[in-house]
Design an enzyme around this catalytic site. Structure first.
Site, PDB file in Angstrom:
ATOM      1  CG  PHE A  85      38.346   4.638  52.418  1.00  0.00           C
ATOM      2  CD1 PHE A  85      38.906   4.794  51.163  1.00  0.00           C
ATOM      3  CD2 PHE A  85      38.811   5.445  53.451  1.00  0.00           C
ATOM      4  CE1 PHE A  85      39.908   5.735  50.925  1.00  0.00           C
ATOM      5  CE2 PHE A  85      39.811   6.380  53.230  1.00  0.00           C
ATOM      6  CZ  PHE A  85      40.359   6.523  51.961  1.00  0.00           C
ATOM      7  CD  GLU A  86      39.668   4.760  57.337  1.00  0.00           C
ATOM      8  OE1 GLU A  86      40.865   4.403  57.399  1.00  0.00           O
ATOM      9  OE2 GLU A  86      39.341   5.935  57.137  1.00  0.00           O
ATOM     10  N   GLY A  87      39.435  -0.479  55.791  1.00  0.00           N
ATOM     11  CA  GLY A  87      39.992  -1.826  55.677  1.00  0.00           C
ATOM     12  C   GLY A  87      40.296  -2.492  57.008  1.00  0.00           C
TER      13      GLY A  87
END
Length: 153
Positions: A76-78
């Site tokens: 999600f944070e990437g």
């Protein structure tokens, strides 16, 4: 460091309000991360936390994370973020007040592209009012979390 529970559950379980048995796997405790500041990422809804002496971020310490939860949070944070181990000050409720309690080891996602941050601090309440529904998938038409080593963001 601050992650809304709704976003945490949306990311980790694809449901902003999963069944109680899932919610009960995690604890959410107010905490402070010192010498970091949360800025809004330019042209985005979300913040980027960066080391910044003299500042602090009030957030939520989450426990009970599994390796699968952490993998989903990392995805999600990437690549714009790096998960780093930090110490936070847990806040305890004394009457109506929150007071500093014990320290806890955890991790935070640090934003790696400082040039992509606005100068002003990110406003969580503004985000909650204006963008939360998009990030928790409440509004499917528009599209669309501090973690502890005890298993957590």
């Amino acid at each position: 460091m601050q992650m809304a529970r709704e976003i945490f559950f949306s990311v980790c379980y694809n449901d902003e309000s999963p069944p109680k048995v899932i919610r009960d796997l995690h604890t959410f405790t107010p905490a402070v991360l010192r010498d970091f500041c949360r800025h809004r990422v330019k042209f985005a809804d979300y913040p980027g936390a960066v080391p910044e002496a003299g500042h602090q971020i009030k957030g939520i310490l989450v426990t009970g994370l599994t390796d699968a939860n952490i993998e989903k949070l990392d995805y999600f944070e990437g690549s714009e973020y790096e998960r780093r181990k930090v110490q936070v000050q847990v806040l305890e409720k004394v009457g109506e007040d929150e007071v500093p309690g014990k320290e806890a080891s955890t991790f935070v996602y640090v934003f790696l592209k400082a040039d992509d941050l606005e100068k002003r601090e990110w406003d969580f309440e503004e985000f909650r009012r204006e963008k939360m529904s998009i990030w928790t998938r409440r509004d499917e038409n528009d599209g669309a979390a501090i973690n502890t080593e005890n298993t957590e963001v």
